[in-house]
Design a protein around this motif. Structure first.
Motif, PDB file in Angstrom:
ATOM      1  N   GLY A   1       0.799  -1.163  -0.148  1.00 24.29           N
ATOM      2  CA  GLY A   1       0.012  -0.036   0.205  1.00 24.29           C
ATOM      3  C   GLY A   1       0.828   1.343   0.172  1.00 24.29           C
ATOM      4  N   GLY A   2       2.065   1.158   0.533  1.00 18.84           N
ATOM      5  CA  GLY A   2       2.730   2.374   0.825  1.00 18.84           C
ATOM      6  C   GLY A   2       3.433   2.743  -0.768  1.00 18.84           C
ATOM      7  N   ARG A   3       3.706   2.114  -1.618  1.00 21.83           N
ATOM      8  CA  ARG A   3       3.890   2.172  -3.050  1.00 21.83           C
ATOM      9  C   ARG A   3       2.718   2.983  -3.867  1.00 21.83           C
ATOM     10  NH1 ARG A   3       7.515  -2.025  -2.275  1.00 21.83           N
ATOM     11  NH2 ARG A   3       9.610  -1.455  -2.701  1.00 21.83           N
ATOM     12  N   LEU A   4       1.475   2.406  -3.465  1.00 24.41           N
ATOM     13  CA  LEU A   4       0.244   2.977  -4.239  1.00 24.41           C
ATOM     14  C   LEU A   4      -0.227   4.318  -3.619  1.00 24.41           C
ATOM     15  CD1 LEU A   4      -1.719  -0.426  -4.525  1.00 24.41           C
ATOM     16  CD2 LEU A   4      -0.534   0.862  -6.395  1.00 24.41           C
TER      17      LEU A   4
ATOM     18  N   GLU B   1      -5.222   6.913   0.314  1.00 24.95           N
ATOM     19  CA  GLU B   1      -5.812   5.900   1.476  1.00 24.95           C
ATOM     20  C   GLU B   1      -5.100   4.586   1.480  1.00 24.95           C
ATOM     21  OE1 GLU B   1      -9.397   8.034  -0.511  1.00 24.95           O
ATOM     22  OE2 GLU B   1      -7.551   7.675  -1.021  1.00 24.95           O
ATOM     23  N   PHE B   2      -4.448   4.151   0.275  1.00 25.05           N
ATOM     24  CA  PHE B   2      -3.794   2.976   0.521  1.00 25.05           C
ATOM     25  C   PHE B   2      -2.723   2.903   1.566  1.00 25.05           C
ATOM     26  CE2 PHE B   2      -5.922   2.431  -3.376  1.00 25.05           C
ATOM     27  CZ  PHE B   2      -5.970   0.859  -3.469  1.00 25.05           C
ATOM     28  N   GLY B   3      -2.121   4.057   1.711  1.00 27.25           N
ATOM     29  CA  GLY B   3      -1.016   4.087   2.910  1.00 27.25           C
ATOM     30  C   GLY B   3      -1.417   3.765   3.974  1.00 27.25           C
ATOM     31  N   ILE B   4      -2.677   3.914   4.717  1.00 29.64           N
ATOM     32  CA  ILE B   4      -3.070   3.405   5.998  1.00 29.64           C
ATOM     33  C   ILE B   4      -2.846   1.907   6.129  1.00 29.64           C
ATOM     34  CG2 ILE B   4      -5.578   2.866   5.461  1.00 29.64           C
ATOM     35  CD1 ILE B   4      -6.231   4.442   8.169  1.00 29.64           C
ATOM     36  N   LEU B   5      -2.729   1.087   4.967  1.00 25.42           N
ATOM     37  CA  LEU B   5      -2.568  -0.351   5.007  1.00 25.42           C
ATOM     38  C   LEU B   5      -1.144  -0.685   5.925  1.00 25.42           C
ATOM     39  CD1 LEU B   5      -3.911  -1.584   1.709  1.00 25.42           C
ATOM     40  CD2 LEU B   5      -5.177  -1.433   3.771  1.00 25.42           C
TER      41      LEU B   5
END
Length: 324
Positions: A91-94, A100-104
């Motif tokens: 998720g960090g790369r997305l 929102e993907f960073g929260i994963l």
């Protein structure tokens, strides 16, 4: 310049993937940094075989382990340009495309695979995926490829966040990772994972945080003494492909590909989960001290990361998933 490069790479991959298309109507090349021995790779093999079977050979999947098609970022750019490629990505790369993907990758978001799976199969997650598709031309096939919970690999005993003061700890460079590790008490030190072993040998860093399969595969037991089970981050990854290419598929193949990607993610993730006790036992045989600790102080120390990164409201939305 970057767009031209992406288009050139896309053309090359399209030409490459088109060669075997005599036997299949569509071909998808999946790139991953994983080795063929990784439990997640077994899931990719399952996906390849099931898609070929269920589509009667209309859709062929080709696997490229060890990043044979290049770095994840390059493959994502190829996908955005329309190439028939996919990549296993976190998720960090997305997050650079859809925040929102960073929260994963945020600390203590969920417990274990069953917990994080509830997040990435929810209607809330599908909203993020649609935004990613519409805004950045990237299509999530499934995001339930679990690589394990991140633990601390150190050369000193760790019991509380205070024990990490002054410890230079390797972490990925995405803000959600560096902020989390900093909040846990360590000094975050971003660097490529491939450099970790030598960096520990040469005392460039003092520690690293990683999930058990990756740590064992990298032989971190040779350069660290303690494995402290903080369970601080669930490393959940997804299979992401080109939005334009996916949209060009017939509707039945779109449904088939997403359904089989979800099933294969479960194969991969439960395989990973089932391997953890064995890996831990093998690490102990190699001389590592494995410690279960009270994680409450670490959870408390990292609680402010969500607000600091602007994920406070989103975190509350995720929490509601576990109350349903």
């Amino acid at each position: 310049m970057k767009l031209a490069l992406a288009q050139t790479l896309a053309a090359a991959v399209i030409a490459f993937a088109a060669v075997p298309a005599l036997a299949a109507d569509y071909t998808l090349s999946i790139n991953t940094a994983l080795t063929t021995s990784d439990p997640l790779y077994k899931g990719l093999e399952s996906l390849r075989d099931e898609v070929a079977k269920q589509s009667n050979g209309a859709l062929e999947i080709k696997l490229f382990p060890n990043s044979q098609l290049g770095p994840d970022e390059d493959v994502l750019e190829q996908a955005r340009a329309g190439a028939p490629v996919a990549v296993v990505v976190d998720g960090g790369r997305l997050a650079v495309f859809q925040n929102e993907f960073g929260i994963l990758g945020a600390p203590y978001l969920a417990t274990g695979y069953d917990g994080i799976r509830k997040v990435v199969t929810s209607p809330l997650f599908e909203e993020w995926a649609k935004k990613l598709h519409d805004g950045s031309q990237l299509q999530v096939l499934s995001f339930n490829w679990w690589q394990g919970e991140r633990q601390l690999w150190t050369n000193k005993e760790i019991k509380t966040p205070d024990d990490l003061k002054g410890v230079r700890m390797r972490t990925p460079g995405a803000p959600v990772w560096t902020k989390s590790i900093g909040a846990m008490g360590a000094t975050p030190t971003p660097m490529p994972y491939a450099d970790v072993y030598s960096a520990l040998q040469q005392n460039v860093i003092d520690a690293v945080e990683a999930q058990l399969p990756a740590g064992q595969g990298s032989k971190l037991f040779e350069v660290t003494k303690y494995l402290t089970k903080t369970h601080h981050i669930n490393l959940i990854t997804g299979l992401v492909t080109s939005g334009p290419w996916f949209d060009s598929l017939p509707a039945d193949l779109q449904t088939l590909l997403r359904d089989e990607a979800l099933k294969a993610g479960d194969v991969a993730s439960y395989g990973t989960r089932d391997s953890l006790d064995r890996i831990e036992a093998e690490l102990k045989k190699e001389g590592m001290t494995v410690e279960d600790i009270d994680t409450a102080p670490f959870e408390k120390a990292t609680a402010g990361v969500y607000d600091e990164l602007g994920y406070g409201d989103l975190h509350q939305q995720v929490k509601t998933l576990f109350a349903q």
